[in-house]
Design a protein around this motif. Structure first.
Motif, short mmCIF file in Angstrom:
data_model
loop_
_atom_site.label_atom_id
_atom_site.label_comp_id
_atom_site.label_asym_id
_atom_site.label_seq_id
_atom_site.Cartn_x
_atom_site.Cartn_y
_atom_site.Cartn_z
N MET A 130 0.84 -1.17 0.00
CA MET A 130 0.00 0.00 0.00
C MET A 130 0.89 1.24 0.00
N THR A 131 0.31 2.36 -0.34
CA THR A 131 1.10 3.58 -0.54
C THR A 131 0.55 4.74 0.29
N LEU A 132 1.22 5.86 0.14
CA LEU A 132 0.79 7.09 0.79
C LEU A 132 -0.61 7.48 0.33
N ASP A 133 -0.89 7.32 -0.95
CA ASP A 133 -2.23 7.64 -1.46
C ASP A 133 -3.29 6.72 -0.86
N ASP A 134 -2.95 5.44 -0.68
CA ASP A 134 -3.88 4.51 -0.04
C ASP A 134 -4.18 4.92 1.40
N LEU A 135 -3.14 5.33 2.12
CA LEU A 135 -3.32 5.79 3.49
C LEU A 135 -4.21 7.03 3.54
N SER A 136 -3.95 7.99 2.67
CA SER A 136 -4.76 9.21 2.64
C SER A 136 -6.22 8.88 2.34
N ASP A 137 -6.45 7.99 1.40
CA ASP A 137 -7.82 7.58 1.07
C ASP A 137 -8.49 6.89 2.25
N ASP A 138 -7.76 5.99 2.94
CA ASP A 138 -8.32 5.28 4.08
C ASP A 138 -8.64 6.22 5.24
N VAL A 139 -7.77 7.21 5.49
CA VAL A 139 -8.03 8.17 6.56
C VAL A 139 -9.26 9.01 6.23
N GLN A 140 -9.37 9.46 5.00
CA GLN A 140 -10.53 10.27 4.60
C GLN A 140 -11.81 9.45 4.71
N GLU A 141 -11.77 8.19 4.29
CA GLU A 141 -12.95 7.33 4.37
C GLU A 141 -13.35 7.09 5.82
N HIS A 192 3.50 0.83 12.67
CA HIS A 192 2.31 0.26 12.04
C HIS A 192 2.06 0.88 10.66
N LEU A 193 2.32 2.16 10.52
CA LEU A 193 2.17 2.79 9.20
C LEU A 193 3.16 2.20 8.21
N ARG A 194 4.39 1.96 8.64
CA ARG A 194 5.40 1.38 7.76
C ARG A 194 5.00 -0.03 7.35
N GLN A 195 4.46 -0.81 8.29
CA GLN A 195 4.03 -2.17 7.97
C GLN A 195 2.85 -2.20 7.02
N GLY A 196 1.87 -1.34 7.27
CA GLY A 196 0.65 -1.39 6.47
C GLY A 196 0.68 -0.59 5.20
N TYR A 197 1.40 0.54 5.20
CA TYR A 197 1.35 1.46 4.06
C TYR A 197 2.73 1.83 3.51
N ASP A 198 3.79 1.39 4.16
CA ASP A 198 5.16 1.69 3.77
C ASP A 198 5.44 3.19 3.76
N VAL A 199 4.89 3.90 4.75
CA VAL A 199 5.14 5.33 4.94
C VAL A 199 5.26 5.62 6.43
N THR A 200 5.72 6.81 6.78
CA THR A 200 5.75 7.25 8.17
C THR A 200 4.72 8.37 8.34
N GLU A 252 5.79 11.49 6.57
CA GLU A 252 5.53 11.42 5.14
C GLU A 252 4.05 11.70 4.85
N TYR A 253 3.19 11.14 5.70
CA TYR A 253 1.75 11.39 5.55
C TYR A 253 1.44 12.88 5.68
N LEU A 254 2.02 13.52 6.70
CA LEU A 254 1.77 14.95 6.92
C LEU A 254 2.27 15.81 5.76
N SER A 255 3.41 15.45 5.21
CA SER A 255 3.98 16.25 4.12
C SER A 255 3.34 15.92 2.77
N GLY A 256 2.70 14.77 2.68
CA GLY A 256 2.06 14.39 1.43
C GLY A 256 3.00 13.78 0.41
N MET A 257 4.23 13.47 0.84
CA MET A 257 5.18 12.82 -0.07
C MET A 257 6.14 11.95 0.73
N THR A 258 6.66 10.93 0.06
CA THR A 258 7.60 10.03 0.71
C THR A 258 8.98 10.67 0.78
#
Length: 107
Positions: free
Chosen positions: A1-12, A69-77, A80-86
């Motif tokens: 999963m990616t940063l975009d997947d995380l952002s979509d899951d948080v919004q949902e 947990h973010l690294r395991q599930g989405y491969d981001v920190t 990275e989520y806050l900045s919107g880029m890896t």
């Protein structure tokens, strides 16, 4: 999963939560909430629940559990989520041309 997947899951999840949440309490949680209510005497018990969520989130962030947990599930920190880029995107590593290891040492 990616940063975009995380952002979509948080919004949902944010949409699905709504403004109010009914929570069932077990005996231990009810006792602890009663103790905190007596101790802090808030205007509304909801305020204690909001504080508990903030405290749990901050604790997970401070102890590195959130990033783990973010690294395991989405491969981001979380950064990275806050900045919107890896980090790779921040440092330009995703734009570097691929290395040609076959011709690398030829002169």
């Amino acid at each position: 999963m990616t940063l975009d997947d995380l952002s979509d899951d948080v919004q949902e999840s944010y949409k699905n939560l709504g403004d109010e949440l009914d929570v069932s309490l077990d005996r231990e949680t009810r006792h602890e909430l009663a103790m905190l209510t007596a101790l802090y005497d808030p205007d509304d018990v909801d305020e204690l629940v909001r504080r508990a969520v903030h405290t749990l989130f901050q604790s997970a962030l401070d102890r590195g559990q959130l990033d783990f947990h973010l690294r395991q599930g989405y491969d981001v920190t979380y950064d990275e989520y806050l900045s919107g880029m890896t980090y790779e995107e921040m440092t330009g590593q995703t734009q570097a041309p691929p290395r040609d290891d076959v011709r690398r040492y030829q002169m």
